[in-house]
Design a protein around this motif. Structure first.
Motif, PDB file in Angstrom:
ATOM      1  N   VAL A   1       0.861  -1.191   0.000  1.00 31.52           N
ATOM      2  CA  VAL A   1       0.000   0.000   0.000  1.00 31.52           C
ATOM      3  C   VAL A   1       0.892   1.233   0.000  1.00 31.52           C
ATOM      4  O   VAL A   1       1.771   1.377   0.854  1.00 31.52           O
ATOM      5  CB  VAL A   1      -0.933   0.033   1.223  1.00 31.52           C
ATOM      6  CG1 VAL A   1      -1.848   1.258   1.160  1.00 31.52           C
ATOM      7  CG2 VAL A   1      -1.760  -1.235   1.307  1.00 31.52           C
ATOM      8  N   THR A   2       0.669   2.136  -0.957  1.00 31.04           N
ATOM      9  CA  THR A   2       1.457   3.355  -1.076  1.00 31.04           C
ATOM     10  C   THR A   2       0.513   4.547  -1.255  1.00 31.04           C
ATOM     11  O   THR A   2      -0.695   4.420  -1.125  1.00 31.04           O
ATOM     12  CB  THR A   2       2.417   3.272  -2.282  1.00 31.04           C
ATOM     13  OG1 THR A   2       1.644   3.096  -3.478  1.00 31.04           O
ATOM     14  CG2 THR A   2       3.396   2.108  -2.132  1.00 31.04           C
ATOM     15  N   GLY A   3       1.091   5.722  -1.564  1.00 30.69           N
ATOM     16  CA  GLY A   3       0.285   6.919  -1.741  1.00 30.69           C
ATOM     17  C   GLY A   3      -0.117   7.512  -0.413  1.00 30.69           C
ATOM     18  O   GLY A   3       0.671   7.545   0.539  1.00 30.69           O
ATOM     19  N   ALA A   4      -1.345   8.003  -0.312  1.00 27.41           N
ATOM     20  CA  ALA A   4      -1.828   8.564   0.957  1.00 27.41           C
ATOM     21  C   ALA A   4      -1.733   7.491   2.042  1.00 27.41           C
ATOM     22  O   ALA A   4      -2.152   6.353   1.832  1.00 27.41           O
ATOM     23  CB  ALA A   4      -3.265   9.045   0.805  1.00 27.41           C
ATOM     24  N   PRO A   5      -1.159   7.841   3.209  1.00 25.43           N
ATOM     25  CA  PRO A   5      -0.886   6.814   4.235  1.00 25.43           C
ATOM     26  C   PRO A   5      -2.124   6.407   5.031  1.00 25.43           C
ATOM     27  O   PRO A   5      -2.236   6.658   6.233  1.00 25.43           O
ATOM     28  CB  PRO A   5       0.151   7.503   5.119  1.00 25.43           C
ATOM     29  CG  PRO A   5      -0.154   8.961   5.002  1.00 25.43           C
ATOM     30  CD  PRO A   5      -0.639   9.169   3.581  1.00 25.43           C
ATOM     31  N   ALA A   6      -3.068   5.745   4.371  1.00 21.69           N
ATOM     32  CA  ALA A   6      -4.231   5.205   5.079  1.00 21.69           C
ATOM     33  C   ALA A   6      -3.762   4.117   6.041  1.00 21.69           C
ATOM     34  O   ALA A   6      -2.958   3.263   5.660  1.00 21.69           O
ATOM     35  CB  ALA A   6      -5.229   4.635   4.082  1.00 21.69           C
ATOM     36  N   PRO A   7      -4.220   4.130   7.274  1.00 20.87           N
ATOM     37  CA  PRO A   7      -3.807   3.069   8.205  1.00 20.87           C
ATOM     38  C   PRO A   7      -4.236   1.703   7.693  1.00 20.87           C
ATOM     39  O   PRO A   7      -5.406   1.492   7.348  1.00 20.87           O
ATOM     40  CB  PRO A   7      -4.524   3.443   9.514  1.00 20.87           C
ATOM     41  CG  PRO A   7      -5.621   4.380   9.111  1.00 20.87           C
ATOM     42  CD  PRO A   7      -5.155   5.085   7.888  1.00 20.87           C
ATOM     43  N   ALA A   8      -3.291   0.786   7.616  1.00 24.52           N
ATOM     44  CA  ALA A   8      -3.551  -0.535   7.038  1.00 24.52           C
ATOM     45  C   ALA A   8      -3.439  -1.607   8.120  1.00 24.52           C
ATOM     46  O   ALA A   8      -2.632  -1.497   9.052  1.00 24.52           O
ATOM     47  CB  ALA A   8      -2.558  -0.817   5.909  1.00 24.52           C
ATOM     48  N   ALA A   9      -4.237  -2.657   7.980  1.00 25.62           N
ATOM     49  CA  ALA A   9      -4.203  -3.773   8.924  1.00 25.62           C
ATOM     50  C   ALA A   9      -4.483  -5.069   8.190  1.00 25.62           C
ATOM     51  O   ALA A   9      -5.287  -5.101   7.246  1.00 25.62           O
ATOM     52  CB  ALA A   9      -5.222  -3.566  10.044  1.00 25.62           C
ATOM     53  N   VAL A  10      -3.813  -6.136   8.608  1.00 24.83           N
ATOM     54  CA  VAL A  10      -4.071  -7.482   8.101  1.00 24.83           C
ATOM     55  C   VAL A  10      -4.731  -8.270   9.218  1.00 24.83           C
ATOM     56  O   VAL A  10      -4.136  -8.466  10.285  1.00 24.83           O
ATOM     57  CB  VAL A  10      -2.769  -8.168   7.635  1.00 24.83           C
ATOM     58  CG1 VAL A  10      -3.037  -9.626   7.271  1.00 24.83           C
ATOM     59  CG2 VAL A  10      -2.177  -7.422   6.443  1.00 24.83           C
ATOM     60  N   ASP A  11      -5.976  -8.654   9.005  1.00 30.55           N
ATOM     61  CA  ASP A  11      -6.778  -9.334  10.038  1.00 30.55           C
ATOM     62  C   ASP A  11      -6.754  -8.552  11.347  1.00 30.55           C
ATOM     63  O   ASP A  11      -6.640  -9.117  12.449  1.00 30.55           O
ATOM     64  CB  ASP A  11      -6.270 -10.758  10.264  1.00 30.55           C
ATOM     65  CG  ASP A  11      -6.653 -11.699   9.129  1.00 30.55           C
ATOM     66  OD1 ASP A  11      -7.412 -11.275   8.242  1.00 30.55           O
ATOM     67  OD2 ASP A  11      -6.173 -12.843   9.127  1.00 30.55           O
ATOM     68  N   GLY A  12      -6.843  -7.221  11.226  1.00 32.22           N
ATOM     69  CA  GLY A  12      -6.895  -6.357  12.405  1.00 32.22           C
ATOM     70  C   GLY A  12      -5.552  -5.990  12.988  1.00 32.22           C
ATOM     71  O   GLY A  12      -5.481  -5.182  13.917  1.00 32.22           O
ATOM     72  N   ARG A  13      -4.468  -6.562  12.472  1.00 31.70           N
ATOM     73  CA  ARG A  13      -3.119  -6.255  12.979  1.00 31.70           C
ATOM     74  C   ARG A  13      -2.505  -5.152  12.137  1.00 31.70           C
ATOM     75  O   ARG A  13      -2.350  -5.298  10.929  1.00 31.70           O
ATOM     76  CB  ARG A  13      -2.250  -7.518  12.920  1.00 31.70           C
ATOM     77  CG  ARG A  13      -0.797  -7.298  13.309  1.00 31.70           C
ATOM     78  CD  ARG A  13      -0.040  -8.615  13.294  1.00 31.70           C
ATOM     79  NE  ARG A  13      -0.126  -9.274  12.001  1.00 31.70           N
ATOM     80  CZ  ARG A  13       0.684  -9.024  10.972  1.00 31.70           C
ATOM     81  NH1 ARG A  13       1.651  -8.101  11.092  1.00 31.70           N
ATOM     82  NH2 ARG A  13       0.552  -9.676   9.830  1.00 31.70           N
ATOM     83  N   PRO A  14      -2.146  -4.021  12.752  1.00 26.11           N
ATOM     84  CA  PRO A  14      -1.579  -2.911  11.966  1.00 26.11           C
ATOM     85  C   PRO A  14      -0.308  -3.329  11.243  1.00 26.11           C
ATOM     86  O   PRO A  14       0.518  -4.073  11.775  1.00 26.11           O
ATOM     87  CB  PRO A  14      -1.278  -1.847  13.041  1.00 26.11           C
ATOM     88  CG  PRO A  14      -2.203  -2.170  14.171  1.00 26.11           C
ATOM     89  CD  PRO A  14      -2.303  -3.670  14.179  1.00 26.11           C
TER      90      PRO A  14
END
Length: 289
Positions: free
Chosen positions: A78-91
């Protein structure tokens, strides 16, 4: 050949998410613009992180709010605007290589800065190309439809190259955007074209993949010195067009290929990606290039 489990399942969509690559050049004579990723550098980086050629199709996500589930081991970034990302709820980290196992989900929250995030997937989003591109042109309606909950996106075959880094260091997005622009070709239609480069502008709520309308924050107004109508002429990516309201519009990825208002300046190509990340309410200053 794509297999049945080589796909991304769309479980949630925010304001807008579209498939984008680097566009479809070469169709201006047929009235079709290039389109493609609004922030081209962000898409290229997402592809490099997952080991793709830079032009592979990914997902452009407006503000965030996207959830994708995978059916087999899949490499994402994931790049560009830094939207908070999570995999199965884990940041998980921004602009990093993400390895998802079968039935895991990647979710993007709402980005606090910037406007558009990009999801790259190893192998690329393998939807059917139209006129040589997998991009959605929101103005003409060409290309795959915007994503909806329940969509299944095929993934292309993985390239032979492999990611060589785990994380790409990126500078924070500035609060005030300094945008370089080249005066012309119709700057002589204004009583004082230098007013564009004086003071500052604010990005209005009228912003999409076609363009971003600005309103004066500080500084003199843009006033026409020539009152006659301008014949329709070709316009480029980054063109700063000024309608009678005096509120300039900066053309972005899905801009029309012709226009009937004078273009006072053109944003330097190196700053078009930054302009594509400008949010409503953000301050913009133009710098003469």
């Amino acid at each position: 050949m794509t297999t049945d489990d080589a796909k991304l399942l769309v479980e949630r969509v925010g304001p807008l998410a579209t498939v984008q690559d680097l566009g479809r050049p070469g169709w201006f004579d047929s009235g079709v613009g290039v389109s493609g990723a609004a922030d081209r550098g962000a898409l290229r980086l997402a592809n490099r992180l997952v080991g793709n050629p830079e032009g592979h199709a990914g997902i452009e996500v407006l503000l965030g709010g996207l959830t994708l589930r995978v059916l087999r081991h899949t490499t994402l970034a994931v790049t560009g605007a830094p939207a908070p990302a999570a995999v199965d709820g884990r940041p998980v980290g921004h602009a990093s290589v993400l390895e998802l196992e079968p039935d895991q989900s990647l979710s993007l929250g709402l980005s606090a800065t910037g406007l558009r995030s990009y999801v790259g997937v190893r192998g690329g989003v393998d939807v059917v190309p139209v006129l040589g591109s997998r991009s959605r042109d929101t103005m003409s309606g060409i290309g795959p439809e915007p994503l909806r909950r329940g969509d299944e996106l095929p993934i292309g075959p993985a390239p032979r190259s492999f990611p060589i880094i785990d994380l790409a260091p990126l500078a924070d997005m500035p609060a005030v955007l300094d945008i370089r622009a080249i005066p012309g070709p119709r700057d002589d239609w204004f009583t004082d074209a230098s007013a564009l480069f004086s003071g500052s502008w604010t990005v209005s709520a009228d912003v999409d993949r076609i363009g971003a309308r600005l309103r004066r924050n500080t500084g003199p107004a843009l006033e026409r010195g020539i009152g006659q109508e301008l014949p329709t002429e070709g316009v480029a990516l980054g063109a700063v067009q000024v309608p009678p309201s005096g509120q300039p519009v900066v053309f972005l990825a899905d801009h029309p290929i012709t226009g009937g208002y004078p273009v006072i300046a053109v944003v330097a190509d190196a700053d078009v990606d930054l302009m594509a990340q400008a949010r409503p309410g953000q301050t913009v200053r133009f710098r003469r290039c």
